[in-house]
Design an enzyme around this catalytic site. Structure first.
Site, PDB file in Angstrom:
ATOM      1  N   GLU A  62       9.150  -3.227  16.713  1.00 44.36           N
ATOM      2  CA  GLU A  62       9.861  -3.000  15.443  1.00 44.36           C
ATOM      3  C   GLU A  62      10.959  -4.046  15.247  1.00 44.36           C
ATOM      4  O   GLU A  62      11.130  -4.563  14.151  1.00 44.36           O
ATOM      5  CB  GLU A  62      10.463  -1.596  15.398  1.00 44.36           C
ATOM      6  CG  GLU A  62       9.424  -0.487  15.275  1.00 44.36           C
ATOM      7  CD  GLU A  62       8.493  -0.673  14.098  1.00 44.36           C
ATOM      8  OE1 GLU A  62       8.956  -1.077  13.008  1.00 44.36           O
ATOM      9  OE2 GLU A  62       7.280  -0.453  14.263  1.00 44.36           O
TER      10      GLU A  62
ATOM     11  N   HIS B 153       4.263  -7.368  11.809  1.00 43.32           N
ATOM     12  CA  HIS B 153       3.454  -6.659  12.820  1.00 43.32           C
ATOM     13  C   HIS B 153       2.091  -7.339  12.993  1.00 43.32           C
ATOM     14  O   HIS B 153       1.579  -7.466  14.099  1.00 43.32           O
ATOM     15  CB  HIS B 153       3.209  -5.209  12.397  1.00 43.32           C
ATOM     16  CG  HIS B 153       4.354  -4.296  12.700  1.00 43.32           C
ATOM     17  ND1 HIS B 153       4.946  -4.228  13.928  1.00 43.32           N
ATOM     18  CD2 HIS B 153       5.014  -3.386  11.929  1.00 43.32           C
ATOM     19  CE1 HIS B 153       5.923  -3.324  13.899  1.00 43.32           C
ATOM     20  NE2 HIS B 153       5.977  -2.806  12.691  1.00 43.32           N
TER      21      HIS B 153
ATOM     22  N   HIS C 244       7.979  -6.934   6.738  1.00 47.64           N
ATOM     23  CA  HIS C 244       8.023  -6.289   8.052  1.00 47.64           C
ATOM     24  C   HIS C 244       6.599  -5.968   8.536  1.00 47.64           C
ATOM     25  O   HIS C 244       6.239  -6.245   9.679  1.00 47.64           O
ATOM     26  CB  HIS C 244       8.889  -5.023   7.953  1.00 47.64           C
ATOM     27  CG  HIS C 244       8.834  -4.133   9.149  1.00 47.64           C
ATOM     28  ND1 HIS C 244       9.788  -4.126  10.128  1.00 47.64           N
ATOM     29  CD2 HIS C 244       7.902  -3.207   9.530  1.00 47.64           C
ATOM     30  CE1 HIS C 244       9.464  -3.243  11.057  1.00 47.64           C
ATOM     31  NE2 HIS C 244       8.324  -2.668  10.716  1.00 47.64           N
ATOM     32  N   GLU C 245       5.788  -5.425   7.632  1.00 48.64           N
ATOM     33  CA  GLU C 245       4.401  -5.087   7.996  1.00 48.64           C
ATOM     34  C   GLU C 245       3.584  -6.340   8.334  1.00 48.64           C
ATOM     35  O   GLU C 245       2.793  -6.346   9.275  1.00 48.64           O
ATOM     36  CB  GLU C 245       3.709  -4.312   6.860  1.00 48.64           C
ATOM     37  CG  GLU C 245       4.324  -2.948   6.552  1.00 48.64           C
ATOM     38  CD  GLU C 245       4.290  -1.998   7.733  1.00 48.64           C
ATOM     39  OE1 GLU C 245       3.344  -2.066   8.540  1.00 48.64           O
ATOM     40  OE2 GLU C 245       5.235  -1.198   7.869  1.00 48.64           O
TER      41      GLU C 245
HETATM   42 ZN   LIG Z   1       7.172  -1.319  11.826  1.00 49.89          ZN
END
Ligand SMILES: [Zn+2]
Length: 411
Positions: free
Chosen positions: A354, A280, A276-277
Protein backbone atom coordinates in the site's frame (compact mmCIF):
# COMPACT_ATOMS: atom_id res chain seq x y z
CA UNK A 1 -1.76 -39.70 19.97
CA UNK A 2 -5.34 -40.71 20.74
CA UNK A 3 -8.39 -39.23 19.10
CA UNK A 4 -9.45 -37.85 22.51
CA UNK A 5 -6.22 -35.85 22.78
CA UNK A 6 -6.75 -34.54 19.28
CA UNK A 7 -10.33 -33.61 20.18
CA UNK A 8 -9.08 -31.49 23.09
CA UNK A 9 -6.38 -29.90 20.93
CA UNK A 10 -9.11 -28.78 18.53
CA UNK A 11 -11.21 -27.42 21.42
CA UNK A 12 -8.15 -25.58 22.77
CA UNK A 13 -7.41 -24.03 19.36
CA UNK A 14 -10.99 -22.74 19.07
CA UNK A 15 -11.02 -21.29 22.59
CA UNK A 16 -7.55 -19.72 22.44
CA UNK A 17 -8.31 -18.21 19.06
CA UNK A 18 -11.54 -16.74 20.44
CA UNK A 19 -9.84 -15.30 23.53
CA UNK A 20 -6.94 -13.75 21.58
CA UNK A 21 -9.45 -12.20 19.19
CA UNK A 22 -11.54 -10.75 22.00
CA UNK A 23 -8.47 -9.33 23.75
CA UNK A 24 -7.42 -7.58 20.54
CA UNK A 25 -10.96 -6.23 20.02
CA UNK A 26 -11.06 -4.95 23.60
CA UNK A 27 -7.63 -3.30 23.29
CA UNK A 28 -8.79 -1.64 20.11
CA UNK A 29 -12.07 -0.51 21.66
CA UNK A 30 -10.24 1.09 24.60
CA UNK A 31 -8.67 3.53 22.14
CA UNK A 32 -11.84 4.58 20.28
CA UNK A 33 -11.89 7.86 22.21
CA UNK A 34 -8.20 8.74 21.93
CA UNK A 35 -7.38 12.32 21.08
CA UNK A 36 -7.06 12.70 17.31
CA UNK A 37 -3.58 13.51 15.99
CA UNK A 38 -3.02 16.87 14.30
CA UNK A 39 -3.20 15.46 10.75
CA UNK A 40 -6.63 13.95 11.30
CA UNK A 41 -8.39 16.83 13.05
CA UNK A 42 -10.24 17.85 9.89
CA UNK A 43 -11.62 14.43 8.92
CA UNK A 44 -14.79 14.72 10.97
CA UNK A 45 -16.77 17.63 12.33
CA UNK A 46 -18.08 17.42 15.90
CA UNK A 47 -21.41 15.70 15.09
CA UNK A 48 -19.89 13.22 12.66
CA UNK A 49 -17.13 12.37 15.08
CA UNK A 50 -19.73 11.53 17.75
CA UNK A 51 -21.58 9.46 15.19
CA UNK A 52 -18.42 7.53 14.26
CA UNK A 53 -17.69 6.84 17.96
CA UNK A 54 -21.19 5.52 18.34
CA UNK A 55 -20.89 3.37 15.19
CA UNK A 56 -17.64 1.77 16.39
CA UNK A 57 -19.07 1.03 19.84
CA UNK A 58 -22.23 -0.49 18.34
CA UNK A 59 -20.24 -2.75 16.02
CA UNK A 60 -17.91 -3.74 18.83
CA UNK A 61 -20.79 -4.89 21.06
CA UNK A 62 -22.49 -6.63 18.15
CA UNK A 63 -19.21 -8.38 17.26
CA UNK A 64 -18.94 -9.83 20.77
CA UNK A 65 -22.47 -11.20 20.44
CA UNK A 66 -21.99 -12.82 16.99
CA UNK A 67 -18.57 -14.32 17.70
CA UNK A 68 -19.71 -15.71 21.07
CA UNK A 69 -22.72 -17.24 19.39
CA UNK A 70 -20.62 -18.89 16.70
CA UNK A 71 -18.02 -20.21 19.14
CA UNK A 72 -20.72 -21.66 21.42
CA UNK A 73 -22.40 -23.22 18.40
CA UNK A 74 -19.13 -24.82 17.22
CA UNK A 75 -18.23 -26.12 20.67
CA UNK A 76 -21.77 -27.46 21.18
CA UNK A 77 -21.57 -29.21 17.83
CA UNK A 78 -18.25 -30.80 18.84
CA UNK A 79 -19.29 -31.86 22.35
CA UNK A 80 -22.65 -33.27 21.21
CA UNK A 81 -21.26 -35.16 18.20
CA UNK A 82 -23.02 -32.98 15.67
CA UNK A 83 -20.72 -34.06 12.84
CA UNK A 84 -21.52 -37.72 13.45
CA UNK A 85 -25.23 -36.87 13.42
CA UNK A 86 -25.03 -35.02 10.08
CA UNK A 87 -22.73 -37.68 8.63
CA UNK A 88 -25.31 -40.37 9.44
CA UNK A 89 -28.05 -38.39 7.72
CA UNK A 90 -25.84 -38.01 4.62
CA UNK A 91 -24.99 -41.73 4.67
CA UNK A 92 -28.66 -42.70 4.77
CA UNK A 93 -29.09 -41.27 1.25
CA UNK A 94 -26.13 -42.75 -0.59
CA UNK A 95 -23.05 -44.93 -0.44
CA UNK A 96 -21.06 -42.89 -2.90
CA UNK A 97 -18.38 -40.88 -1.00
CA UNK A 98 -18.79 -37.86 -3.28
CA UNK A 99 -22.57 -37.75 -2.85
CA UNK A 100 -22.21 -38.23 0.92
CA UNK A 101 -19.70 -35.37 1.11
CA UNK A 102 -21.96 -33.08 -0.93
CA UNK A 103 -25.01 -33.78 1.24
CA UNK A 104 -22.89 -33.43 4.38
CA UNK A 105 -21.45 -30.03 3.43
CA UNK A 106 -24.82 -28.93 2.05
CA UNK A 107 -26.48 -29.51 5.43
CA UNK A 108 -23.62 -27.89 7.38
CA UNK A 109 -23.43 -24.82 5.12
CA UNK A 110 -27.15 -24.19 4.82
CA UNK A 111 -27.69 -24.94 8.50
CA UNK A 112 -25.05 -22.49 9.65
CA UNK A 113 -26.22 -19.91 7.12
CA UNK A 114 -29.78 -20.09 8.43
CA UNK A 115 -28.55 -19.75 12.02
CA UNK A 116 -26.41 -16.71 11.21
CA UNK A 117 -28.87 -14.96 8.88
CA UNK A 118 -30.67 -13.15 11.75
CA UNK A 119 -27.31 -11.57 12.63
CA UNK A 120 -26.55 -10.38 9.11
CA UNK A 121 -30.15 -9.16 8.79
CA UNK A 122 -29.75 -7.16 12.01
CA UNK A 123 -26.39 -5.80 10.90
CA UNK A 124 -27.76 -4.61 7.54
CA UNK A 125 -31.25 -3.46 8.41
CA UNK A 126 -30.74 -2.21 11.94
CA UNK A 127 -27.11 -1.11 12.46
CA UNK A 128 -26.14 0.00 8.93
CA UNK A 129 -29.64 1.48 8.50
CA UNK A 130 -29.38 3.48 11.71
CA UNK A 131 -26.09 5.05 10.60
CA UNK A 132 -27.39 5.84 7.12
CA UNK A 133 -25.27 3.34 5.16
CA UNK A 134 -27.87 0.83 4.13
CA UNK A 135 -29.41 0.94 0.66
CA UNK A 136 -30.17 -2.78 0.39
CA UNK A 137 -33.81 -3.69 -0.02
CA UNK A 138 -35.19 -6.83 1.60
CA UNK A 139 -35.60 -8.24 -1.90
CA UNK A 140 -31.92 -7.71 -2.75
CA UNK A 141 -30.97 -9.24 0.61
CA UNK A 142 -32.96 -12.42 -0.11
CA UNK A 143 -31.80 -12.62 -3.74
CA UNK A 144 -28.16 -12.21 -2.64
CA UNK A 145 -28.59 -15.14 -0.25
CA UNK A 146 -30.11 -17.39 -2.91
CA UNK A 147 -27.49 -16.46 -5.52
CA UNK A 148 -24.76 -17.02 -2.95
CA UNK A 149 -26.09 -20.49 -2.15
CA UNK A 150 -26.40 -21.45 -5.82
CA UNK A 151 -22.88 -20.28 -6.56
CA UNK A 152 -21.54 -22.14 -3.53
CA UNK A 153 -23.35 -25.30 -4.63
CA UNK A 154 -22.09 -25.14 -8.21
CA UNK A 155 -18.53 -23.87 -7.71
CA UNK A 156 -17.80 -25.23 -4.22
CA UNK A 157 -19.64 -28.49 -4.84
CA UNK A 158 -17.93 -28.94 -8.20
CA UNK A 159 -14.42 -28.41 -6.86
CA UNK A 160 -15.04 -30.63 -3.81
CA UNK A 161 -16.38 -33.45 -6.00
CA UNK A 162 -13.36 -33.35 -8.29
CA UNK A 163 -10.92 -33.27 -5.37
CA UNK A 164 -12.54 -36.32 -3.72
CA UNK A 165 -12.47 -38.05 -7.07
CA UNK A 166 -8.71 -37.30 -7.33
CA UNK A 167 -8.29 -38.74 -3.82
CA UNK A 168 -10.13 -41.93 -4.76
CA UNK A 169 -8.18 -42.44 -7.95
CA UNK A 170 -4.65 -41.34 -7.01
CA UNK A 171 -4.42 -41.75 -3.20
CA UNK A 172 -2.11 -39.34 -1.38
CA UNK A 173 -0.92 -37.83 -4.68
CA UNK A 174 -4.36 -36.25 -4.96
CA UNK A 175 -2.83 -33.06 -3.54
CA UNK A 176 -0.81 -32.43 -6.72
CA UNK A 177 -3.87 -32.75 -8.97
CA UNK A 178 -6.00 -30.73 -6.56
CA UNK A 179 -3.32 -28.04 -6.53
CA UNK A 180 -3.31 -27.89 -10.33
CA UNK A 181 -7.10 -27.61 -10.37
CA UNK A 182 -7.20 -24.85 -7.74
CA UNK A 183 -4.36 -22.95 -9.45
CA UNK A 184 -6.18 -22.96 -12.78
CA UNK A 185 -9.39 -21.95 -11.03
CA UNK A 186 -7.73 -19.05 -9.15
CA UNK A 187 -6.09 -17.67 -12.31
CA UNK A 188 -9.33 -18.07 -14.26
CA UNK A 189 -11.35 -16.30 -11.55
CA UNK A 190 -8.80 -13.53 -11.35
CA UNK A 191 -9.17 -12.89 -15.05
CA UNK A 192 -12.90 -13.33 -15.47
CA UNK A 193 -14.41 -12.56 -12.06
CA UNK A 194 -15.62 -9.15 -13.25
CA UNK A 195 -17.11 -10.61 -16.41
CA UNK A 196 -18.74 -13.72 -14.96
CA UNK A 197 -19.51 -13.26 -11.27
CA UNK A 198 -19.99 -9.54 -10.69
CA UNK A 199 -22.90 -9.26 -13.22
CA UNK A 200 -24.85 -11.76 -11.10
CA UNK A 201 -24.92 -9.23 -8.27
CA UNK A 202 -24.37 -5.79 -9.82
CA UNK A 203 -24.75 -3.73 -12.96
CA UNK A 204 -21.53 -2.51 -14.58
CA UNK A 205 -21.44 0.18 -17.21
CA UNK A 206 -18.42 1.60 -19.02
CA UNK A 207 -17.46 5.01 -17.67
CA UNK A 208 -19.16 7.52 -19.95
CA UNK A 209 -17.23 10.03 -22.02
CA UNK A 210 -16.59 13.36 -20.34
CA UNK A 211 -14.04 15.28 -18.32
CA UNK A 212 -13.43 12.45 -15.81
CA UNK A 213 -12.74 9.94 -18.53
CA UNK A 214 -10.47 12.43 -20.31
CA UNK A 215 -8.51 13.12 -17.12
CA UNK A 216 -8.07 9.41 -16.50
CA UNK A 217 -6.95 8.83 -20.09
CA UNK A 218 -4.48 11.73 -19.86
CA UNK A 219 -3.00 10.28 -16.67
CA UNK A 220 -2.81 6.75 -18.09
CA UNK A 221 -0.96 8.16 -21.10
CA UNK A 222 1.73 9.78 -18.91
CA UNK A 223 2.57 6.45 -17.27
CA UNK A 224 2.25 4.42 -20.48
CA UNK A 225 -0.61 2.34 -19.19
CA UNK A 226 -3.34 1.00 -21.44
CA UNK A 227 -6.51 1.64 -19.51
CA UNK A 228 -9.47 1.30 -21.81
CA UNK A 229 -11.67 -0.78 -19.56
CA UNK A 230 -13.05 1.47 -16.86
CA UNK A 231 -16.37 0.41 -15.41
CA UNK A 232 -18.80 1.98 -13.01
CA UNK A 233 -20.58 -0.43 -10.70
CA UNK A 234 -23.87 0.29 -8.90
CA UNK A 235 -22.50 -0.13 -5.38
CA UNK A 236 -25.19 2.31 -4.23
CA UNK A 237 -27.66 -0.55 -4.67
CA UNK A 238 -26.46 -1.95 -1.32
CA UNK A 239 -24.54 0.67 0.62
CA UNK A 240 -23.34 4.27 0.58
CA UNK A 241 -19.78 3.10 1.30
CA UNK A 242 -17.42 3.70 -1.62
CA UNK A 243 -14.63 1.65 -3.20
CA UNK A 244 -12.52 1.14 -6.31
CA UNK A 245 -10.54 -1.89 -7.39
CA UNK A 246 -8.38 -3.35 -10.08
CA UNK A 247 -8.90 -6.84 -11.45
CA UNK A 248 -7.61 -9.21 -14.10
CA UNK A 249 -4.35 -8.90 -15.97
CA UNK A 250 -3.07 -8.84 -19.52
CA UNK A 251 -5.85 -7.98 -21.96
CA UNK A 252 -8.48 -8.59 -19.25
CA UNK A 253 -7.27 -5.92 -16.86
CA UNK A 254 -9.90 -3.44 -15.84
CA UNK A 255 -10.68 -0.82 -13.23
CA UNK A 256 -13.99 -0.77 -11.43
CA UNK A 257 -15.23 2.39 -9.73
CA UNK A 258 -18.22 2.41 -7.39
CA UNK A 259 -20.85 4.95 -8.37
CA UNK A 260 -20.66 6.09 -4.75
CA UNK A 261 -16.97 6.91 -5.23
CA UNK A 262 -17.77 9.07 -8.25
CA UNK A 263 -20.40 10.92 -6.22
CA UNK A 264 -18.19 11.48 -3.19
CA UNK A 265 -14.88 12.49 -4.78
CA UNK A 266 -13.61 15.28 -7.00
CA UNK A 267 -12.18 14.28 -10.39
CA UNK A 268 -8.60 14.86 -9.28
CA UNK A 269 -9.19 12.65 -6.27
CA UNK A 270 -10.57 9.85 -8.43
CA UNK A 271 -7.52 10.04 -10.71
CA UNK A 272 -5.31 9.85 -7.58
CA UNK A 273 -7.17 6.72 -6.41
CA UNK A 274 -6.71 5.23 -9.88
CA UNK A 275 -3.02 6.15 -9.88
CA UNK A 276 -2.72 4.17 -6.64
CA UNK A 277 -4.39 1.17 -8.30
CA UNK A 278 -2.13 1.49 -11.36
CA UNK A 279 0.77 1.49 -8.87
CA UNK A 280 -0.32 -1.92 -7.58
CA UNK A 281 -0.31 -3.22 -11.13
CA UNK A 282 3.00 -1.66 -12.17
CA UNK A 283 4.77 -2.81 -9.00
CA UNK A 284 3.56 -6.35 -9.75
CA UNK A 285 1.59 -6.67 -6.51
CA UNK A 286 -1.29 -8.34 -8.30
CA UNK A 287 0.91 -11.07 -9.74
CA UNK A 288 2.71 -11.45 -6.39
CA UNK A 289 -0.59 -11.95 -4.54
CA UNK A 290 -1.78 -14.42 -7.13
CA UNK A 291 1.40 -16.50 -6.95
CA UNK A 292 1.58 -16.45 -3.18
CA UNK A 293 -2.01 -17.57 -2.80
CA UNK A 294 -1.32 -20.44 -5.22
CA UNK A 295 1.84 -21.40 -3.30
CA UNK A 296 0.04 -21.25 0.03
CA UNK A 297 -2.71 -23.46 -1.35
CA UNK A 298 -0.09 -25.99 -2.50
CA UNK A 299 1.46 -25.95 0.97
CA UNK A 300 -1.95 -26.47 2.59
CA UNK A 301 -2.87 -29.33 0.25
CA UNK A 302 0.49 -31.02 0.81
CA UNK A 303 0.09 -30.91 4.61
CA UNK A 304 -3.48 -32.13 4.17
CA UNK A 305 -2.23 -35.11 2.14
CA UNK A 306 0.04 -36.16 5.04
CA UNK A 307 -2.87 -36.43 7.46
CA UNK A 308 -6.04 -37.09 5.49
CA UNK A 309 -5.71 -40.90 5.35
CA UNK A 310 -5.33 -41.11 9.13
CA UNK A 311 -8.68 -42.18 10.70
CA UNK A 312 -7.74 -40.31 13.88
CA UNK A 313 -8.91 -37.06 12.22
CA UNK A 314 -12.46 -38.35 11.78
CA UNK A 315 -12.45 -40.10 15.14
CA UNK A 316 -11.43 -36.90 16.91
CA UNK A 317 -14.71 -35.35 15.75
CA UNK A 318 -16.61 -38.34 17.15
CA UNK A 319 -17.24 -39.91 13.74
CA UNK A 320 -16.62 -43.68 13.60
CA UNK A 321 -16.45 -44.17 9.82
CA UNK A 322 -13.40 -42.20 8.61
CA UNK A 323 -13.92 -40.19 5.45
CA UNK A 324 -12.34 -37.46 3.38
CA UNK A 325 -15.00 -34.87 4.21
CA UNK A 326 -14.86 -35.35 8.01
CA UNK A 327 -11.05 -35.41 7.87
CA UNK A 328 -11.20 -32.15 5.94
CA UNK A 329 -13.22 -30.45 8.69
CA UNK A 330 -10.89 -31.66 11.47
CA UNK A 331 -7.87 -30.65 9.40
CA UNK A 332 -9.36 -27.21 8.77
CA UNK A 333 -9.70 -26.64 12.51
CA UNK A 334 -6.16 -27.88 13.22
CA UNK A 335 -4.71 -25.81 10.39
CA UNK A 336 -6.30 -22.55 11.57
CA UNK A 337 -3.30 -21.43 13.73
CA UNK A 338 -1.06 -21.89 10.66
CA UNK A 339 -3.46 -19.92 8.48
CA UNK A 340 -3.49 -17.18 11.15
CA UNK A 341 0.28 -16.94 10.73
CA UNK A 342 0.25 -16.98 6.93
CA UNK A 343 -2.55 -14.39 7.01
CA UNK A 344 -0.41 -12.21 9.23
CA UNK A 345 2.53 -12.46 6.82
CA UNK A 346 0.26 -11.63 3.87
CA UNK A 347 -1.00 -8.56 5.77
CA UNK A 348 2.61 -7.46 6.36
CA UNK A 349 3.26 -7.63 2.62
CA UNK A 350 -0.03 -5.97 1.82
CA UNK A 351 0.67 -2.98 4.08
CA UNK A 352 4.10 -2.61 2.48
CA UNK A 353 2.50 -2.70 -0.97
CA UNK A 354 0.00 0.00 0.00
CA UNK A 355 2.88 2.37 0.79
CA UNK A 356 4.48 1.52 -2.56
CA UNK A 357 1.22 2.17 -4.44
CA UNK A 358 0.75 5.45 -2.54
CA UNK A 359 4.32 6.46 -3.44
CA UNK A 360 3.62 5.57 -7.05
CA UNK A 361 0.52 7.79 -7.09
CA UNK A 362 2.50 10.59 -5.45
CA UNK A 363 5.40 10.34 -7.95
CA UNK A 364 3.34 9.95 -11.11
CA UNK A 365 0.41 12.17 -10.11
CA UNK A 366 -0.02 14.12 -6.87
CA UNK A 367 -0.07 13.34 -3.17
CA UNK A 368 -2.60 15.95 -1.99
CA UNK A 369 -5.71 14.67 -3.85
CA UNK A 370 -4.92 11.15 -2.63
CA UNK A 371 -4.75 12.42 0.94
CA UNK A 372 -8.06 14.27 0.66
CA UNK A 373 -9.71 11.27 -1.01
CA UNK A 374 -8.52 8.94 1.75
CA UNK A 375 -9.88 11.36 4.35
CA UNK A 376 -13.24 11.54 2.60
CA UNK A 377 -13.46 7.77 2.27
CA UNK A 378 -12.64 7.36 5.97
CA UNK A 379 -15.21 9.94 6.92
CA UNK A 380 -17.93 8.46 4.72
CA UNK A 381 -17.46 5.00 6.17
CA UNK A 382 -17.17 6.36 9.75
CA UNK A 383 -13.90 4.49 10.09
CA UNK A 384 -11.77 4.23 13.18
CA UNK A 385 -8.98 6.82 13.13
CA UNK A 386 -7.18 5.58 16.26
CA UNK A 387 -6.83 1.79 16.01
CA UNK A 388 -4.56 0.01 18.48
CA UNK A 389 -1.16 -0.97 16.96
CA UNK A 390 -1.59 -4.64 17.97
CA UNK A 391 -4.96 -4.74 16.23
CA UNK A 392 -3.45 -3.12 13.14
CA UNK A 393 -0.59 -5.63 13.15
CA UNK A 394 -2.97 -8.61 13.25
CA UNK A 395 -5.92 -7.48 11.13
CA UNK A 396 -5.13 -4.52 8.89
CA UNK A 397 -4.32 -5.14 5.23
CA UNK A 398 -3.77 -1.37 4.82
CA UNK A 399 -1.68 1.01 6.94
CA UNK A 400 -3.78 3.35 9.07
CA UNK A 401 -4.97 6.65 7.61
CA UNK A 402 -2.45 8.54 9.77
CA UNK A 403 0.46 6.36 8.61
CA UNK A 404 -0.54 6.79 4.97
CA UNK A 405 -0.86 10.57 5.26
CA UNK A 406 2.53 10.80 7.00
CA UNK A 407 4.10 8.67 4.28
CA UNK A 408 2.52 10.73 1.50
CA UNK A 409 3.70 14.01 3.05
CA UNK A 410 7.23 12.75 3.67
CA UNK A 411 9.78 14.51 1.43
ZN1 LIG B 1 -4.13 -0.33 -2.45
Amino acid sequence: MTSTTLFYIIIAIIIINFIVDKILDALNAKHYNDKLPEELQDVYDETEYKKSQNYKATNYRFGILTSSFSVILTLGFLFFDGFEFVDNIARSYSENPIVIALIFFGIIMIGSDILTTPFSYYSTFVIEEKFGFNKTTKKTFVLDKIKGWLMMAIVGGGILSVIIWFYQSTGIYFWLYAWGLVAVFVVFMNMFYSKLIVPLFNKQTPLEAGSLRDKIAAYAETVGFKLDKIFVIDGSKRSTKANAYFSGFGSEKRVTLYDTLINDLEEDEIVAVLAHEVGHYKKKHIIFNLFSSILLTGFLLYILSLFISNPILSNALGVDIPSFHIGLIAFGMLYSPISEITGLIMNLFSRKFEYQADDYAKNTFKAEPLITSLKKLSKNSLSNLTPHPAYVFMHYSHPTLLERIRNLRKQ
